[in-house]
Design a protein around this motif. Structure first.
Motif, mmCIF file in Angstrom:
data_model
loop_
_atom_site.group_PDB
_atom_site.id
_atom_site.type_symbol
_atom_site.label_atom_id
_atom_site.label_comp_id
_atom_site.label_asym_id
_atom_site.label_seq_id
_atom_site.Cartn_x
_atom_site.Cartn_y
_atom_site.Cartn_z
ATOM 1 N N ASP A 175 0.810 -1.226 0.000
ATOM 2 C CA ASP A 175 0.000 0.000 0.000
ATOM 3 C C ASP A 175 0.842 1.273 0.000
ATOM 4 O OD1 ASP A 175 0.975 -0.046 2.574
ATOM 5 O OD2 ASP A 175 -0.980 0.162 3.552
ATOM 6 N N TYR A 176 2.128 1.167 0.342
ATOM 7 C CA TYR A 176 3.038 2.310 0.323
ATOM 8 C C TYR A 176 2.508 3.477 1.168
ATOM 9 C CZ TYR A 176 5.077 -0.310 -3.546
ATOM 10 O OH TYR A 176 5.643 -1.303 -4.310
ATOM 11 N N ALA A 177 2.020 3.177 2.355
ATOM 12 C CA ALA A 177 1.333 4.198 3.151
ATOM 13 C C ALA A 177 2.107 4.663 4.379
ATOM 14 C CB ALA A 177 -0.026 3.659 3.602
ATOM 15 N N ASP A 178 3.213 4.023 4.727
ATOM 16 C CA ASP A 178 3.809 4.303 6.034
ATOM 17 C C ASP A 178 5.311 4.545 6.043
ATOM 18 O OD1 ASP A 178 1.407 3.961 7.675
ATOM 19 O OD2 ASP A 178 1.513 1.865 7.058
ATOM 20 N N ALA A 179 6.026 4.234 4.989
ATOM 21 C CA ALA A 179 7.486 4.290 5.038
ATOM 22 C C ALA A 179 7.981 5.728 4.879
ATOM 23 C CB ALA A 179 8.092 3.393 3.966
ATOM 24 N N ALA A 199 16.250 13.560 4.439
ATOM 25 C CA ALA A 199 15.297 12.495 4.104
ATOM 26 C C ALA A 199 14.776 12.758 2.702
ATOM 27 C CB ALA A 199 14.149 12.459 5.114
ATOM 28 N N TRP A 200 14.983 11.811 1.792
ATOM 29 C CA TRP A 200 14.532 12.040 0.421
ATOM 30 C C TRP A 200 13.998 10.774 -0.231
ATOM 31 C CZ3 TRP A 200 19.737 11.689 1.626
ATOM 32 C CH2 TRP A 200 20.517 10.805 0.870
ATOM 33 N N GLN A 201 13.018 10.995 -1.067
ATOM 34 C CA GLN A 201 12.394 9.976 -1.911
ATOM 35 C C GLN A 201 11.970 8.743 -1.110
ATOM 36 O OE1 GLN A 201 14.294 10.177 -5.704
ATOM 37 N NE2 GLN A 201 13.113 8.487 -6.529
ATOM 38 N N ASN A 202 11.396 8.989 0.054
ATOM 39 C CA ASN A 202 10.718 7.933 0.805
ATOM 40 C C ASN A 202 9.264 7.909 0.340
ATOM 41 O OD1 ASN A 202 12.915 7.257 2.885
ATOM 42 N ND2 ASN A 202 12.762 9.486 2.984
ATOM 43 N N CYS A 203 8.645 6.735 0.321
ATOM 44 C CA CYS A 203 7.348 6.652 -0.345
ATOM 45 C C CYS A 203 6.249 7.399 0.401
ATOM 46 C CB CYS A 203 6.955 5.193 -0.587
ATOM 47 S SG CYS A 203 6.253 4.346 0.830
ATOM 48 N N ASP A 204 6.389 7.590 1.708
ATOM 49 C CA ASP A 204 5.381 8.373 2.426
ATOM 50 C C ASP A 204 5.930 9.778 2.684
ATOM 51 O OD1 ASP A 204 2.794 8.623 3.455
ATOM 52 O OD2 ASP A 204 3.420 8.104 5.476
ATOM 53 N N ASP A 205 6.344 10.108 3.878
ATOM 54 C CA ASP A 205 6.799 11.452 4.193
ATOM 55 C C ASP A 205 8.295 11.475 4.502
ATOM 56 O OD1 ASP A 205 4.080 12.471 4.151
ATOM 57 O OD2 ASP A 205 3.820 11.472 6.089
ATOM 58 N N ALA A 242 0.487 7.074 -0.514
ATOM 59 C CA ALA A 242 1.832 7.614 -0.338
ATOM 60 C C ALA A 242 1.707 9.131 -0.240
ATOM 61 C CB ALA A 242 2.705 7.203 -1.515
ATOM 62 N N ASN A 243 1.668 9.657 0.988
ATOM 63 C CA ASN A 243 1.305 11.062 1.204
ATOM 64 C C ASN A 243 2.261 12.041 0.541
ATOM 65 O OD1 ASN A 243 0.058 10.490 4.591
ATOM 66 N ND2 ASN A 243 -0.917 10.168 2.609
ATOM 67 N N GLY A 244 3.550 11.874 0.763
ATOM 68 C CA GLY A 244 4.515 12.732 0.092
ATOM 69 C C GLY A 244 4.674 14.121 0.667
ATOM 70 N N ASN A 245 4.581 14.264 1.982
ATOM 71 C CA ASN A 245 4.869 15.540 2.622
ATOM 72 C C ASN A 245 6.343 15.604 3.027
ATOM 73 O OD1 ASN A 245 2.024 16.669 2.856
ATOM 74 N ND2 ASN A 245 1.787 14.731 3.939
ATOM 75 N N GLY A 246 6.847 16.813 3.138
ATOM 76 C CA GLY A 246 8.210 16.976 3.613
ATOM 77 C C GLY A 246 8.278 16.782 5.116
ATOM 78 N N PHE A 247 7.790 17.774 5.852
ATOM 79 C CA PHE A 247 7.733 17.701 7.318
ATOM 80 C C PHE A 247 6.271 17.628 7.740
ATOM 81 C CE2 PHE A 247 11.561 20.271 6.350
ATOM 82 C CZ PHE A 247 12.531 19.475 6.950
ATOM 83 N N LYS A 248 5.794 16.434 8.091
ATOM 84 C CA LYS A 248 4.437 16.290 8.639
ATOM 85 C C LYS A 248 4.559 16.403 10.157
ATOM 86 C CE LYS A 248 1.587 13.114 7.054
ATOM 87 N NZ LYS A 248 1.076 11.732 6.836
ATOM 88 N N MET A 249 3.986 17.474 10.699
ATOM 89 C CA MET A 249 4.252 17.814 12.094
ATOM 90 C C MET A 249 3.417 17.038 13.099
ATOM 91 S SD MET A 249 5.008 21.909 11.758
ATOM 92 C CE MET A 249 3.752 22.296 10.542
ATOM 93 N N GLY A 250 2.401 16.333 12.652
ATOM 94 C CA GLY A 250 1.593 15.577 13.599
ATOM 95 C C GLY A 250 0.330 15.071 12.960
ATOM 96 N N GLY A 251 -0.695 14.945 13.779
ATOM 97 C CA GLY A 251 -1.968 14.393 13.345
ATOM 98 C C GLY A 251 -2.319 13.171 14.163
ATOM 99 N N SER A 252 -3.578 12.788 14.122
ATOM 100 C CA SER A 252 -4.040 11.604 14.842
ATOM 101 C C SER A 252 -5.375 11.169 14.270
ATOM 102 C CB SER A 252 -4.184 11.892 16.347
ATOM 103 O OG SER A 252 -5.103 12.948 16.581
ATOM 104 N N ASP A 253 -5.763 9.948 14.608
ATOM 105 C CA ASP A 253 -7.000 9.403 14.057
ATOM 106 C C ASP A 253 -8.204 10.259 14.428
ATOM 107 O OD1 ASP A 253 -5.398 7.378 13.135
ATOM 108 O OD2 ASP A 253 -5.981 5.928 14.668
ATOM 109 N N ASP A 254 -8.271 10.697 15.698
ATOM 110 C CA ASP A 254 -9.429 11.485 16.151
ATOM 111 C C ASP A 254 -9.193 12.989 16.063
ATOM 112 O OD1 ASP A 254 -7.668 11.957 18.197
ATOM 113 O OD2 ASP A 254 -8.924 11.103 19.789
#
Length: 502
Positions: A175-179, A199-205, A242-254
């Protein structure tokens, strides 16, 4: 003789080590005791099993094929750390391609480890996870082509330092969703610090601070670069997960959890999605002197309101191409390129060429010195910022992650700037050196002295009142004899003089 000399030099590096030194080599034997260079162990787990507080594991270069997770469970102390180090000048490769999918490369649950110079690749999950460990130092390590995040921190991991590390080409099929490249996420703890990492060319962030089963985490990133995330090694897009953000600062399910993040002098460019991304983080976020360039999504994105007591701050930051900004009205902004009356063009930069961003680091492990996105002399982004407590040249900080330095950032070749000040070395004594120059006008001139390798050893600001020739003195009580470059510069003029100090 040559080998004996090398052996003595390495021993000298560890002469103050109180514990035992264990040696690892691809040509070693696990029946050896590992305590001498002539009887090294073969596999890392054999040395790790022997190590206790105060011990050192020295790893010779070459490939170590490892088929199961390497567990680092024991702990050192603040006075007696456990060192796990590449042999000076060599690059040991830990190849975990024999591990099953879902199995990590290195699992560090202990504390007070120093891990330096290892290349970790092709693990069935994370290349390395720091799970609950604290006060660890991971330095000059590389993580590539693992089947999840290169280096992840969780289970309350706190007060760890990740210094001058690289993480790239990590991907988690199908699924390429977490790396991610680096991930202080899920149930990570507080006070984890990244400095000088790429950090470069990782499939997620590039960096992912998403939380689950944890809250009020805190992370600091300083002088870190991230680009090209959301894509695979071959450059293809693996899909929407595969989200593809540079710096994802956080987030959560709820959408309620708080990751408190500070980013200083960080760079995000050419990512599939956003450069600096709130996601749905509800913690405080601070961005000082960030630079974003050519991200497909917004360069800076903090749109969602925060709970009482939390704040978002963006100062001295630079969108190098266009103004793809999505910041809520609650965000405290001060002197950024999009709200300070600036018009940013390519002329503001020495270069927009990304060549070398993933290239070799300097000998000390620090990031390569490139022209990419550094401000050119004459840019109105120089000395345009506000003091946020970071080092700067001149009267005020510049905008963006690279502070303008006359010795390295000038767009115009030095030949076109010769003799603008007519610098003369008058006298050089052991404790001082006197020089003179012709300012030509009233001005504030920045003076610096650097070694021929580029290390700055002296700097000063000289205020001139007119065209009369000025005499100035360099305090060189801590500056040894040698060849140096003396530079005088303003935002529009520059002259450098090579000189010898006896």
């Amino acid at each position: 003789m040559k080998r004996s000399l090398l052996f003595l030099l390495v021993l000298a590096l560890f002469k103050t080590v109180a514990g035992t030194v264990y040696y690892l080599s691809p040509s070693g034997l696990d029946t050896n005791n590992g305590t001498s260079l002539d009887s090294p162990l073969r596999m890392p787990d054999k040395a790790v099993a022997k190590a206790v507080a105060g011990d050192t594991i020295l790893v010779r270069g070459g490939t170590y094929s490892i088929s199961s997770t390497l567990y680092l469970k024991q702990s050192g102390t603040s006075e007696k750390k456990i060192h796990f180090l590449a042999w000076p000048g060599e690059s040991p490769l830990f190849d975990f391609s024999g591990t099953a999918t879902g199995k990590r490369g290195i699992s560090l649950t202990g504390s007070h480890w120093v891990i330096r110079g290892l290349f970790i690749t092709k693990a069935g999950d994370n290349g390395m996870i720091i799970s609950g460990g604290a006060y660890n130092l991971i330095e000059n390590c590389r993580f590539s082509e693992n089947k999840d995040t290169g280096l992840q921190l969780g289970a309350g991991a706190h007060d760890n330092q990740i210094i001058n590390c690289d993480s790239w080409y990590n991907a988690d099929p199908t699924d390429y969703a977490d790396a991610d490249g680096f991930a202080p996420k899920m149930d990570v703890g507080i006070n984890n610090y990244f400095y000088g990492c790429r950090a470069w060319q990782n499939c997620d962030d590039g960096w992912d601070g998403y939380l689950r089963n944890g809250n009020n985490a805190s992370t600091i990133l300083e002088n870190c670069w991230t680009w090209g995330n959301g894509y695979l090694k071959d450059g293809s897009d693996p899909g929407p997960k595969a989200n593809g953000n540079g710096f994802k600062m956080g987030g959560s399910d709820d959408k309620t959890l708080r990751h408190h993040v500070v980013l200083k002098n960080c760079l995000a460019f050419d990512n599939k999605s956003k450069g600096f991304d709130q996601n749905n983080n509800k913690g405080s976020m601070t961005i000082y002197n960030g630079t974003a360039f050519r991200n497909k999504g917004n360069d800076f994105s903090i749109p969602s309101a925060l709970p009482a007591g939390e704040k978002a701050v963006v100062k001295n930051s630079l969108a190098a191409q266009g103004n793809k900004i999505n910041l809520g009205s609650f965000v405290i902004q001060e002197v950024n390129s999009w709200n300070g009356g600036f018009t940013v063009t390519w002329n503001d930069f020495v270069s927009l060429d990304t060549t070398g961003v993933s290239g070799p680091r300097k000998a000390d492990g620090s990031l390569p010195d490139l022209s990419f996105l550094k401000l050119s002399s004459g840019s109105d982004l120089i000395d345009a910022g506000v003091d946020v407590g970071l080092p700067f040249y001149g009267l005020k900080p510049d905008l963006g992650c690279f502070e303008w330095d006359a010795t390295t950032h000038a767009r115009i070749p030095l030949a076109n700037h010769q003799n603008v000040y007519d610098i003369k070395l008058l006298k050089a004594e052991r404790s001082y050196a006197d020089f003179s120059f012709n300012p030509g006008q009233a001005d504030l001139i920045y003076a610096s002295l650097v070694t021929i390798q580029g290390a700055q050893v002296w700097q000063s600001q000289i205020r001139t009142s007119g065209a009369a020739r000025v005499h100035a003195r360099i305090d060189r009580r801590s500056i040894p004899s040698g060849i140096y470059v003396l530079t005088l510069a303003t935002s529009s003029r520059r002259e450098a003089l090579k000189l010898f100090l006896p």
